[in-house]
Design a protein around this motif. Structure first.
Motif, PDB file in Angstrom:
ATOM      1  N   UNK A  39      68.103  89.266  69.028  1.00 19.55           N
ATOM      2  CA  UNK A  39      67.239  88.846  70.135  1.00 19.55           C
ATOM      3  C   UNK A  39      67.044  87.328  70.087  1.00 19.55           C
ATOM      4  N   UNK A  40      66.801  86.803  68.898  1.00 16.60           N
ATOM      5  CA  UNK A  40      66.596  85.365  68.752  1.00 16.60           C
ATOM      6  C   UNK A  40      67.847  84.576  69.127  1.00 16.60           C
ATOM      7  N   UNK A  41      69.014  85.147  68.856  1.00 21.83           N
ATOM      8  CA  UNK A  41      70.266  84.472  69.241  1.00 21.83           C
ATOM      9  C   UNK A  41      70.320  84.295  70.756  1.00 21.83           C
ATOM     10  N   UNK A  42      69.913  85.309  71.493  1.00 20.42           N
ATOM     11  CA  UNK A  42      69.867  85.197  72.955  1.00 20.42           C
ATOM     12  C   UNK A  42      68.804  84.184  73.383  1.00 20.42           C
ATOM     13  N   UNK A  43      67.662  84.197  72.711  1.00 23.34           N
ATOM     14  CA  UNK A  43      66.566  83.292  73.056  1.00 23.34           C
ATOM     15  C   UNK A  43      66.925  81.835  72.776  1.00 23.34           C
ATOM     16  N   UNK A  44      67.807  81.600  71.815  1.00 26.87           N
ATOM     17  CA  UNK A  44      68.221  80.229  71.489  1.00 26.87           C
ATOM     18  C   UNK A  44      68.978  79.575  72.640  1.00 26.87           C
ATOM     19  N   UNK A  45      69.506  80.371  73.537  1.00 27.86           N
ATOM     20  CA  UNK A  45      70.283  79.838  74.663  1.00 27.86           C
ATOM     21  C   UNK A  45      69.387  79.422  75.826  1.00 27.86           C
ATOM     22  N   UNK A  46      68.089  79.691  75.726  1.00 29.55           N
ATOM     23  CA  UNK A  46      67.134  79.342  76.778  1.00 29.55           C
ATOM     24  C   UNK A  46      66.449  78.030  76.420  1.00 29.55           C
ATOM     25  N   UNK A  47      65.793  77.447  77.424  1.00 28.36           N
ATOM     26  CA  UNK A  47      65.149  76.151  77.192  1.00 28.36           C
ATOM     27  C   UNK A  47      63.639  76.262  77.000  1.00 28.36           C
ATOM     28  N   UNK A  48      63.071  77.434  77.298  1.00 28.81           N
ATOM     29  CA  UNK A  48      61.633  77.619  77.088  1.00 28.81           C
ATOM     30  C   UNK A  48      61.347  79.107  76.895  1.00 28.81           C
ATOM     31  N   UNK A  49      60.205  79.402  76.259  1.00 30.26           N
ATOM     32  CA  UNK A  49      59.891  80.809  75.987  1.00 30.26           C
ATOM     33  C   UNK A  49      59.250  81.482  77.190  1.00 30.26           C
ATOM     34  N   UNK A  50      59.391  82.792  77.240  1.00 31.21           N
ATOM     35  CA  UNK A  50      58.631  83.598  78.197  1.00 31.21           C
ATOM     36  C   UNK A  50      57.427  84.168  77.449  1.00 31.21           C
ATOM     37  N   UNK A  51      56.384  84.514  78.187  1.00 31.11           N
ATOM     38  CA  UNK A  51      55.215  85.139  77.562  1.00 31.11           C
ATOM     39  C   UNK A  51      55.608  86.457  76.901  1.00 31.11           C
ATOM     40  N   UNK A  52      56.524  87.168  77.532  1.00 31.67           N
ATOM     41  CA  UNK A  52      56.975  88.442  76.970  1.00 31.67           C
ATOM     42  C   UNK A  52      57.642  88.225  75.611  1.00 31.67           C
ATOM     43  N   UNK A  53      58.455  87.189  75.490  1.00 30.73           N
ATOM     44  CA  UNK A  53      59.097  86.880  74.217  1.00 30.73           C
ATOM     45  C   UNK A  53      58.056  86.506  73.170  1.00 30.73           C
ATOM     46  N   UNK A  54      57.118  85.647  73.533  1.00 33.41           N
ATOM     47  CA  UNK A  54      56.077  85.219  72.581  1.00 33.41           C
ATOM     48  C   UNK A  54      55.273  86.422  72.101  1.00 33.41           C
ATOM     49  N   UNK A  55      54.850  87.278  73.024  1.00 37.90           N
ATOM     50  CA  UNK A  55      54.079  88.469  72.641  1.00 37.90           C
ATOM     51  C   UNK A  55      54.881  89.372  71.723  1.00 37.90           C
ATOM     52  N   UNK A  56      56.164  89.540  72.032  1.00 35.72           N
ATOM     53  CA  UNK A  56      57.025  90.373  71.190  1.00 35.72           C
ATOM     54  C   UNK A  56      57.167  89.756  69.802  1.00 35.72           C
ATOM     55  N   UNK A  57      57.329  88.443  69.745  1.00 33.60           N
ATOM     56  CA  UNK A  57      57.466  87.776  68.445  1.00 33.60           C
ATOM     57  C   UNK A  57      56.200  87.940  67.608  1.00 33.60           C
ATOM     58  N   UNK A  58      55.036  87.934  68.239  1.00 33.81           N
ATOM     59  CA  UNK A  58      53.809  88.190  67.482  1.00 33.81           C
ATOM     60  C   UNK A  58      53.763  89.638  66.985  1.00 33.81           C
ATOM     61  N   UNK A  59      54.308  90.582  67.758  1.00 32.02           N
ATOM     62  CA  UNK A  59      54.423  91.975  67.283  1.00 32.02           C
ATOM     63  C   UNK A  59      55.385  92.045  66.092  1.00 32.02           C
ATOM     64  N   UNK A  60      56.483  91.311  66.179  1.00 29.02           N
ATOM     65  CA  UNK A  60      57.447  91.235  65.075  1.00 29.02           C
ATOM     66  C   UNK A  60      56.761  90.656  63.840  1.00 29.02           C
ATOM     67  N   UNK A  61      56.000  89.591  64.033  1.00 35.27           N
ATOM     68  CA  UNK A  61      55.288  88.963  62.922  1.00 35.27           C
ATOM     69  C   UNK A  61      54.303  89.942  62.294  1.00 35.27           C
TER      70      UNK A  61
END
Length: 128
Positions: free
Chosen positions: A77-99
């Motif tokens: 998932x992070x590999x795909x996110x590295x290709x973007x220029x800014x985060x989405x709220x959905x990604x940030x929320x998911x990353x906090x769930x991952x954390x």
């Protein structure tokens, strides 16, 4: 058998100590790196990728399959996110769930317990 019992029975103490230090660093920094995505996305998304890549490698060597498979999943998932220029709220929320999942496993390892089951929240892949 707890995770530390398993590790110390199967591997050299020095390897285990290095692994535990890596976990401590991740525990101390993961939430801060996620929060940092708002300010410096490129640097922090790469930092998260590196954290999970290193953890994936270490847990693969140590045969901690549940963590290893989870790290591989997050890394993809992070590999795909590295290709973007800014985060989405959905990604940030998911990353906090991952954390949060990582924090639970960190406590399991520190307390020499078995690893808790994977939270279903982390299986909902965010749109990137």
């Amino acid at each position: 058998m707890g995770v530390q019992d398993y590790l110390y029975n199967e591997f050299d103490n020095e390897i285990i100590e290095e692994f535990l230090m890596m976990l401590d660093v991740m525990e101390d920094n993961m939430d801060l790196v996620i929060e940092g995505l708002y300010e410096d996305y490129e640097f922090n998304i790469n930092e998260l990728f590196r954290m999970f890549h290193n953890l994936k490698s270490a847990t693969g060597f140590l045969k901690l399959e549940r963590i290893n498979k989870f790290c591989h999943f997050v890394e993809n998932i992070l590999e795909k996110a590295r290709k973007k220029s800014k985060p989405t709220e959905e990604l940030i929320n998911w990353l906090f769930d991952v954390a949060e999942q990582f924090h639970i496993w960190y406590q399991n390892i520190n307390n020499n317990e078995e690893l808790a089951p994977l939270s279903p929240k982390v299986l909902k892949i965010p749109k990137i």
